[in-house]
Design a protein around this motif. Structure first.
Motif, PDB file in Angstrom:
ATOM      1  N   GLN A  54       0.836  -1.190   0.000  1.00  0.00           N
ATOM      2  CA  GLN A  54       0.000   0.000   0.000  1.00  0.00           C
ATOM      3  C   GLN A  54       0.877   1.248   0.000  1.00  0.00           C
ATOM      4  N   ILE A  55       0.603   2.168  -0.907  1.00  0.00           N
ATOM      5  CA  ILE A  55       1.341   3.428  -0.956  1.00  0.00           C
ATOM      6  C   ILE A  55       0.690   4.404   0.019  1.00  0.00           C
ATOM      7  N   PRO A  56       1.448   4.946   0.976  1.00  0.00           N
ATOM      8  CA  PRO A  56       0.857   5.902   1.923  1.00  0.00           C
ATOM      9  C   PRO A  56       0.196   7.064   1.193  1.00  0.00           C
ATOM     10  N   GLY A  57      -1.000   7.399   1.619  1.00  0.00           N
ATOM     11  CA  GLY A  57      -1.714   8.520   1.028  1.00  0.00           C
ATOM     12  C   GLY A  57      -2.623   8.152  -0.124  1.00  0.00           C
ATOM     13  N   VAL A  58      -2.521   6.915  -0.629  1.00  0.00           N
ATOM     14  CA  VAL A  58      -3.377   6.480  -1.735  1.00  0.00           C
ATOM     15  C   VAL A  58      -4.586   5.742  -1.165  1.00  0.00           C
ATOM     16  N   PRO A  59      -5.800   6.088  -1.596  1.00  0.00           N
ATOM     17  CA  PRO A  59      -6.986   5.373  -1.105  1.00  0.00           C
ATOM     18  C   PRO A  59      -6.872   3.875  -1.369  1.00  0.00           C
ATOM     19  N   LYS A  60      -7.595   3.078  -0.588  1.00  0.00           N
ATOM     20  CA  LYS A  60      -7.533   1.625  -0.728  1.00  0.00           C
ATOM     21  C   LYS A  60      -8.945   1.057  -0.828  1.00  0.00           C
ATOM     22  N   PHE A  84      -9.519  -5.670  -5.225  1.00  0.00           N
ATOM     23  CA  PHE A  84      -8.281  -6.262  -4.733  1.00  0.00           C
ATOM     24  C   PHE A  84      -8.541  -7.045  -3.449  1.00  0.00           C
ATOM     25  N   ASN A  85      -7.725  -8.078  -3.233  1.00  0.00           N
ATOM     26  CA  ASN A  85      -7.778  -8.823  -1.986  1.00  0.00           C
ATOM     27  C   ASN A  85      -7.179  -7.990  -0.859  1.00  0.00           C
ATOM     28  N   LYS A  86      -7.256  -8.503   0.354  1.00  0.00           N
ATOM     29  CA  LYS A  86      -6.752  -7.753   1.507  1.00  0.00           C
ATOM     30  C   LYS A  86      -5.259  -7.471   1.410  1.00  0.00           C
ATOM     31  N   ASN A  87      -4.521  -8.349   0.720  1.00  0.00           N
ATOM     32  CA  ASN A  87      -3.080  -8.125   0.599  1.00  0.00           C
ATOM     33  C   ASN A  87      -2.723  -7.263  -0.605  1.00  0.00           C
ATOM     34  N   GLY A  88      -3.738  -6.740  -1.301  1.00  0.00           N
ATOM     35  CA  GLY A  88      -3.493  -5.857  -2.431  1.00  0.00           C
ATOM     36  C   GLY A  88      -3.435  -6.550  -3.767  1.00  0.00           C
ATOM     37  N   SER A  89      -3.460  -7.890  -3.799  1.00  0.00           N
ATOM     38  CA  SER A  89      -3.423  -8.598  -5.074  1.00  0.00           C
ATOM     39  C   SER A  89      -4.779  -8.497  -5.770  1.00  0.00           C
ATOM     40  N   GLY A 121     -16.520   3.047  -5.023  1.00  0.00           N
ATOM     41  CA  GLY A 121     -16.170   3.331  -3.642  1.00  0.00           C
ATOM     42  C   GLY A 121     -14.712   3.048  -3.349  1.00  0.00           C
ATOM     43  N   ALA A 122     -14.188   3.699  -2.314  1.00  0.00           N
ATOM     44  CA  ALA A 122     -12.822   3.467  -1.841  1.00  0.00           C
ATOM     45  C   ALA A 122     -12.743   3.948  -0.402  1.00  0.00           C
ATOM     46  N   THR A 123     -11.691   3.532   0.288  1.00  0.00           N
ATOM     47  CA  THR A 123     -11.506   3.863   1.697  1.00  0.00           C
ATOM     48  C   THR A 123     -10.216   4.659   1.866  1.00  0.00           C
ATOM     49  N   PRO A 124     -10.203   5.677   2.744  1.00  0.00           N
ATOM     50  CA  PRO A 124      -8.945   6.389   3.001  1.00  0.00           C
ATOM     51  C   PRO A 124      -7.858   5.431   3.470  1.00  0.00           C
ATOM     52  N   ASP A 125      -6.611   5.752   3.190  1.00  0.00           N
ATOM     53  CA  ASP A 125      -5.519   4.872   3.606  1.00  0.00           C
ATOM     54  C   ASP A 125      -5.421   4.831   5.126  1.00  0.00           C
ATOM     55  N   SER A 126      -4.645   3.882   5.641  1.00  0.00           N
ATOM     56  CA  SER A 126      -4.589   3.637   7.081  1.00  0.00           C
ATOM     57  C   SER A 126      -3.985   4.795   7.869  1.00  0.00           C
ATOM     58  N   THR A 127      -3.249   5.693   7.198  1.00  0.00           N
ATOM     59  CA  THR A 127      -2.656   6.827   7.913  1.00  0.00           C
ATOM     60  C   THR A 127      -3.684   7.916   8.189  1.00  0.00           C
ATOM     61  N   GLY A 128      -4.820   7.861   7.475  1.00  0.00           N
ATOM     62  CA  GLY A 128      -5.843   8.876   7.649  1.00  0.00           C
ATOM     63  C   GLY A 128      -5.491  10.209   7.025  1.00  0.00           C
ATOM     64  N   SER A 129      -4.450  10.220   6.183  1.00  0.00           N
ATOM     65  CA  SER A 129      -3.980  11.485   5.616  1.00  0.00           C
ATOM     66  C   SER A 129      -4.691  11.865   4.321  1.00  0.00           C
ATOM     67  N   VAL A 130      -5.509  10.943   3.776  1.00  0.00           N
ATOM     68  CA  VAL A 130      -6.179  11.215   2.506  1.00  0.00           C
ATOM     69  C   VAL A 130      -7.502  11.912   2.771  1.00  0.00           C
ATOM     70  N   SER A 131      -7.650  13.120   2.244  1.00  0.00           N
ATOM     71  CA  SER A 131      -8.899  13.857   2.438  1.00  0.00           C
ATOM     72  C   SER A 131      -9.700  13.979   1.152  1.00  0.00           C
ATOM     73  N   SER A 132      -9.097  13.615   0.029  1.00  0.00           N
ATOM     74  CA  SER A 132      -9.820  13.671  -1.237  1.00  0.00           C
ATOM     75  C   SER A 132      -9.327  12.549  -2.140  1.00  0.00           C
ATOM     76  N   ALA A 133     -10.175  12.160  -3.078  1.00  0.00           N
ATOM     77  CA  ALA A 133      -9.823  11.080  -3.993  1.00  0.00           C
ATOM     78  C   ALA A 133     -10.516  11.312  -5.323  1.00  0.00           C
ATOM     79  N   THR A 134      -9.910  10.792  -6.376  1.00  0.00           N
ATOM     80  CA  THR A 134     -10.480  10.902  -7.717  1.00  0.00           C
ATOM     81  C   THR A 134     -10.592   9.511  -8.330  1.00  0.00           C
ATOM     82  N   PHE A 135     -11.745   9.218  -8.890  1.00  0.00           N
ATOM     83  CA  PHE A 135     -11.953   7.970  -9.618  1.00  0.00           C
ATOM     84  C   PHE A 135     -11.803   8.260 -11.112  1.00  0.00           C
ATOM     85  N   ARG A 136     -11.113   7.377 -11.812  1.00  0.00           N
ATOM     86  CA  ARG A 136     -11.011   7.548 -13.258  1.00  0.00           C
ATOM     87  C   ARG A 136     -11.179   6.198 -13.946  1.00  0.00           C
TER      88      ARG A 136
END
Length: 328
Positions: free
Chosen positions: A215-221, A237-242, A258-273
């Motif tokens: 998981q890349i910090p700051g990227v929604p999951k 994706f599976n829980k391990n990202g595969s 839908g998507a979830t903020p990353d575990s650091t909680g630093s993501v406040s916005s996201a874009t779907f494409r």
């Protein structure tokens, strides 16, 4: 009359040679394009012994099956082992082989031994042995029977059983219990006895495409898609990202992304494409943060039937592409 059955149990450490510390899979970035096989050893082994003489039959360093005759007293034996597959719960297994080292036999004449999947051995006595759920057949060998037939390996294909355990066909504890015995028609043959290595190896071939993705910090999951208000979400994706495979919707649906903020909680916005097979972006929308998740909606008819690539991202980067299939 048969005498009292007794049990010899030995704890064997679990070895996950191709996995990282603590049984966690190595991140994809550290793996080669083609993964080396994963080798597991049982975390518990048990040998059941029919004892006529009143003394516990014990052969150090090995599992036994068939009639063993130490000190002139024949005893019938069967052995069991249990493997943990919990570290592979998000992986796709392409092949699995149980490698059984036969160290000793009565002579060089090939005699059979059978491998099967059983119930867990916990809490059983010899009089109530584990039920065999499925058999993987027999292998006949005289390996270890003399100078002309040294010790050697027997191999059993257990791919289907491993895949079933990971698919929760037999429950959700991700354990694979196996048993070794001589077939019933040969079991009481005085020369049927065999001695095997103490920790038979389970060798697994994994699909590299199922390798974990860091998981890349700051990227929604947890990128996911719902094809309607009551359809539930399909995760990309599976829980391990595969990759969990393609997600689907219909052209006439109001599709929710839908998507979830990353575990650091630093993501406040996201874009779907969404891009078509030619790589042209056909949809790009900001995700609204609602009840702890980012949401975006694709209107009915906005995406014609076809195959697309879906991603969600932020200023920190984008998730891997997820295949989106739109049907009529």
């Amino acid at each position: 009359m048969l005498g009292t059955w007794r049990r010899r149990a030995a704890a064997v450490p679990l070895a996950m040679l191709a996995l990282g510390a603590g049984g966690l899979a190595v991140p994809a970035a550290a793996q080669a394009a083609e993964e080396a096989p994963v080798t597991l050893k049982p975390y518990r082994t048990t040998t059941y012994v029919q004892n006529r003489a009143g003394a516990l039959f014990d052969v150090p360093g090995g599992l036994t099956a068939g009639m063993r005759d130490p000190a002139g007293t024949a005893r019938l034996t069967r052995s069991y082992m249990i493997y943990s597959l919990s570290g592979l719960r998000d992986r796709k297994v392409l092949g699995a082989t149980l490698r059984l080292r036969q160290n000793s036999a009565a002579d060089c004449v090939p005699r059979p031994v059978e491998l099967g999947m059983t119930q867990d051995t916990v809490g059983y006595s010899w009089n109530t042995q584990p039920t065999w759920i499925r058999s993987f057949g027999t292998q006949s060998s005289g390996a270890g029977g003399g100078a002309a037939c040294p010790a050697g390996d027997l191999s059993f294909d257990v791919t289907g059983a491993v895949q079933d355990v990971l698919g929760k066909t037999y429950g959700s504890d991700y354990t694979l219990p196996l048993g070794i015995r001589v077939p019933a028609e040969s079991e009481t043959d005085p020369k049927s006895g065999k001695l095997f290595g103490p920790a038979p190896e389970l060798v697994l071939t994994l699909d590299p495409a199922s390798a974990p993705v860091p998981q890349i910090p700051g990227v929604p999951k947890a990128l996911r898609v719902s094809s309607g208000p009551y359809a539930g979400f399909q995760f990309c994706f599976n829980k391990n990202g595969s990759s969990a495979g393609p997600v689907t919707t219909t052209a006439a649906s109001s599709t929710t992304l839908g998507a979830t903020p990353d575990s650091t909680g630093s993501v406040s916005s996201a874009t779907f494409r969404i891009r078509n097979v030619a790589g042209v972006e056909v949809y790009s929308q900001h995700g609204r943060l609602q009840n702890g998740q980012f949401l975006s909606w694709v209107s009915p008819g906005q995406l014609p039937a076809g195959r697309y690539s879906l991603q969600v991202g932020s200023s920190a980067g984008w998730t891997p592409s997820c295949e989106l299939v739109v049907t009529q």
